[in-house]
Design a protein around this motif. Structure first.
Motif, PDB file in Angstrom:
ATOM      1  N   HIS A   1       0.868  -1.182   0.000  1.00  0.00           N
ATOM      2  CA  HIS A   1       0.000   0.000   0.000  1.00  0.00           C
ATOM      3  C   HIS A   1       0.897   1.222   0.000  1.00  0.00           C
ATOM      4  N   GLN A   2       0.732   2.075  -0.988  1.00  0.00           N
ATOM      5  CA  GLN A   2       1.585   3.248  -1.108  1.00  0.00           C
ATOM      6  C   GLN A   2       0.970   4.457  -0.404  1.00  0.00           C
ATOM      7  N   PRO A   3       1.806   5.350   0.091  1.00  0.00           N
ATOM      8  CA  PRO A   3       1.293   6.601   0.647  1.00  0.00           C
ATOM      9  C   PRO A   3       1.012   7.609  -0.464  1.00  0.00           C
ATOM     10  N   THR A   4       0.417   8.708  -0.075  1.00  0.00           N
ATOM     11  CA  THR A   4       0.304   9.879  -0.943  1.00  0.00           C
ATOM     12  C   THR A   4       1.267  10.929  -0.429  1.00  0.00           C
ATOM     13  N   LEU A   5       1.876  11.669  -1.351  1.00  0.00           N
ATOM     14  CA  LEU A   5       2.805  12.726  -0.981  1.00  0.00           C
ATOM     15  C   LEU A   5       2.347  14.058  -1.549  1.00  0.00           C
ATOM     16  N   PHE A   6       2.599  15.128  -0.815  1.00  0.00           N
ATOM     17  CA  PHE A   6       2.590  16.460  -1.408  1.00  0.00           C
ATOM     18  C   PHE A   6       4.006  16.993  -1.306  1.00  0.00           C
ATOM     19  N   ILE A   7       4.581  17.355  -2.453  1.00  0.00           N
ATOM     20  CA  ILE A   7       5.966  17.813  -2.503  1.00  0.00           C
ATOM     21  C   ILE A   7       6.010  19.238  -3.050  1.00  0.00           C
ATOM     22  N   SER A   8       6.666  20.126  -2.316  1.00  0.00           N
ATOM     23  CA  SER A   8       6.935  21.466  -2.833  1.00  0.00           C
ATOM     24  C   SER A   8       8.212  21.375  -3.664  1.00  0.00           C
ATOM     25  N   HIS A   9       8.073  21.550  -4.976  1.00  0.00           N
ATOM     26  CA  HIS A   9       9.195  21.194  -5.851  1.00  0.00           C
ATOM     27  C   HIS A   9      10.210  22.307  -6.072  1.00  0.00           C
ATOM     28  N   GLY A  10       9.913  23.539  -5.670  1.00  0.00           N
ATOM     29  CA  GLY A  10      10.910  24.592  -5.777  1.00  0.00           C
ATOM     30  C   GLY A  10      11.233  24.975  -7.208  1.00  0.00           C
ATOM     31  N   SER A  11      12.358  25.666  -7.402  1.00  0.00           N
ATOM     32  CA  SER A  11      12.761  26.126  -8.725  1.00  0.00           C
ATOM     33  C   SER A  11      13.570  25.054  -9.439  1.00  0.00           C
ATOM     34  N   PRO A  12      13.752  25.194 -10.760  1.00  0.00           N
ATOM     35  CA  PRO A  12      14.575  24.212 -11.492  1.00  0.00           C
ATOM     36  C   PRO A  12      15.995  24.086 -10.956  1.00  0.00           C
ATOM     37  N   MET A  13      16.487  25.097 -10.248  1.00  0.00           N
ATOM     38  CA  MET A  13      17.838  25.030  -9.688  1.00  0.00           C
ATOM     39  C   MET A  13      17.997  23.835  -8.758  1.00  0.00           C
ATOM     40  N   MET A  14      16.883  23.396  -8.169  1.00  0.00           N
ATOM     41  CA  MET A  14      16.950  22.284  -7.230  1.00  0.00           C
ATOM     42  C   MET A  14      17.443  20.998  -7.890  1.00  0.00           C
ATOM     43  N   ALA A  15      17.265  20.925  -9.204  1.00  0.00           N
ATOM     44  CA  ALA A  15      17.651  19.703  -9.913  1.00  0.00           C
ATOM     45  C   ALA A  15      19.152  19.461  -9.883  1.00  0.00           C
ATOM     46  N   SER A  16      19.953  20.519  -9.674  1.00  0.00           N
ATOM     47  CA  SER A  16      21.400  20.320  -9.700  1.00  0.00           C
ATOM     48  C   SER A  16      22.123  20.907  -8.493  1.00  0.00           C
ATOM     49  N   GLU A  17      21.482  21.843  -7.794  1.00  0.00           N
ATOM     50  CA  GLU A  17      22.136  22.450  -6.639  1.00  0.00           C
ATOM     51  C   GLU A  17      21.885  21.635  -5.374  1.00  0.00           C
ATOM     52  N   ILE A  18      22.889  21.589  -4.526  1.00  0.00           N
ATOM     53  CA  ILE A  18      22.751  20.888  -3.257  1.00  0.00           C
ATOM     54  C   ILE A  18      22.113  21.837  -2.239  1.00  0.00           C
ATOM     55  N   SER A  19      21.010  21.404  -1.676  1.00  0.00           N
ATOM     56  CA  SER A  19      20.305  22.170  -0.658  1.00  0.00           C
ATOM     57  C   SER A  19      19.694  21.187   0.327  1.00  0.00           C
ATOM     58  N   SER A  20      19.156  21.707   1.408  1.00  0.00           N
ATOM     59  CA  SER A  20      18.528  20.807   2.378  1.00  0.00           C
ATOM     60  C   SER A  20      17.363  20.063   1.748  1.00  0.00           C
ATOM     61  N   THR A  21      16.630  20.732   0.837  1.00  0.00           N
ATOM     62  CA  THR A  21      15.486  20.088   0.203  1.00  0.00           C
ATOM     63  C   THR A  21      15.908  19.056  -0.818  1.00  0.00           C
ATOM     64  N   SER A  22      16.924  19.351  -1.624  1.00  0.00           N
ATOM     65  CA  SER A  22      17.382  18.362  -2.605  1.00  0.00           C
ATOM     66  C   SER A  22      17.976  17.143  -1.906  1.00  0.00           C
ATOM     67  N   ILE A  23      18.677  17.362  -0.813  1.00  0.00           N
ATOM     68  CA  ILE A  23      19.215  16.232  -0.042  1.00  0.00           C
ATOM     69  C   ILE A  23      18.077  15.399   0.531  1.00  0.00           C
ATOM     70  N   PHE A  24      17.069  16.080   1.063  1.00  0.00           N
ATOM     71  CA  PHE A  24      15.911  15.374   1.617  1.00  0.00           C
ATOM     72  C   PHE A  24      15.219  14.520   0.564  1.00  0.00           C
ATOM     73  N   LEU A  25      14.949  15.086  -0.612  1.00  0.00           N
ATOM     74  CA  LEU A  25      14.250  14.334  -1.650  1.00  0.00           C
ATOM     75  C   LEU A  25      15.081  13.158  -2.156  1.00  0.00           C
ATOM     76  N   SER A  26      16.380  13.352  -2.245  1.00  0.00           N
ATOM     77  CA  SER A  26      17.252  12.251  -2.677  1.00  0.00           C
ATOM     78  C   SER A  26      17.189  11.101  -1.682  1.00  0.00           C
ATOM     79  N   GLN A  27      17.080  11.409  -0.409  1.00  0.00           N
ATOM     80  CA  GLN A  27      16.999  10.367   0.604  1.00  0.00           C
ATOM     81  C   GLN A  27      15.606   9.755   0.666  1.00  0.00           C
ATOM     82  N   LEU A  28      14.584  10.569   0.415  1.00  0.00           N
ATOM     83  CA  LEU A  28      13.201  10.092   0.518  1.00  0.00           C
ATOM     84  C   LEU A  28      12.936   8.927  -0.422  1.00  0.00           C
TER      85      LEU A  28
END
Length: 264
Positions: free
Chosen positions: A3-30
């Motif tokens: 059974h899968q959960p549902t997520l709501f993700i605040s995706h931020g700007s395209p910069m998140m795709a390559s810049e290291i931030s607390s949110t990009s680190i979090f999503l990579s771990q999630l």
């Protein structure tokens, strides 16, 4: 069957795709912490259509670079996750049964509300995706219904994601003369959303434009908030067994809240 959960993700700007931030680190771990889904159904703020519901049905959708003013490498990013035509047809049948008129679109690609979070969560791009349009002209209740119509997919190991932003005021982000008390206004709004989500107060959330503090300041337009309602609709919040958790909280540029919520 998972059974899968549902997520709501605040995706931020395209910069998140390559810049290291607390949110990009979090999503990579999630992506590593959650059970691997067999498919993902996603409602993105950037697939906002005023007409009928559109459901992606292509086998190999292209990556859309639907933004401007960023460095050239961002326009070279590809996220080649496959589509899921059969799942798209199944979803369309749910909408048909509800008296709605969905359109299957085999040419629509993945916008950055899809590939920014998923590139971080699932960098191999090997999980099939179906995207469902939102409609900012119809408001929270209709988008909540869209989520309800696909809610049973979670029982078939299919993850449902709303991708938007808990707060999203781009004009203010680039305002050379920042609005006084803008940080307080964002905090007040996001705290209100958090409280209502934790308490499962769906009625208040659906009426956020009238009840939430500084609603218009945080969302001058609705499209980044509406995927939250699709996520809520796909979650059985009336059940005592359903839990709401804020997994991550961060703020970009004072006014873009990057919270992620999980409904399980």
């Amino acid at each position: 069957m998972t059974h899968q959960p549902t997520l709501f993700i605040s995706h931020g700007s395209p910069m998140m795709a390559s810049e290291i931030s607390s949110t990009s680190i979090f999503l990579s771990q999630l992506g590593k912490e959650l059970a691997r889904p067999k498919a993902i159904v996603i409602f993105s703020a950037h697939f906002d259509l005023a007409a009928d519901i559109v459901i992606t049905s292509g086998q190999h959708p292209e990556t859309i670079h639907d933004f401007y003013g960023f460095p050239k490498p961002f326009y070279d990013i590809q996220y080649k996750a496959p589509g899921a035509p059969l799942l798209a047809q199944e979803i369309a049948s749910f909408f048909h049964k509800a008296g709605l008129k969905p359109i299957l679109d085999s040419t629509q690609g993945w916008d950055h509300g899809v590939w920014i979070p998923l590139k971080l969560m699932y960098p191999k791009a090997d999980i099939p995706i179906v995207q469902i349009s939102i409609n900012s002209q119809l408001g929270p209740q209709r988008n909540y219904l869209y989520g309800q119509l696909v809610s049973t997919l979670k029982d078939d190991n299919i993850m449902i994601i709303g991708s938007g932003g808990i707060s999203h005021n781009l004009k203010e982000l680039f305002n050379r003369k920042p609005t006084e008390n803008r940080v307080a206004m964002v905090t007040s709004f996001t705290d209100w959303v958090h409280e209502k989500l934790i308490n499962k107060d769906i009625d208040a959330l659906l009426n956020y434009e009238k009840e939430a503090p500084f609603a218009h300041f945080n969302h001058p337009t609705k499209e980044h908030f509406l995927p939250l309602f699709a996520a809520l609709g796909s979650s059985d919040l009336s059940s005592d067994s359903t839990h709401v958790r804020r997994l991550h909280s961060d703020v970009e540029g004072d006014v873009l809240s990057l919270d992620t919520y999980l409904f399980s």
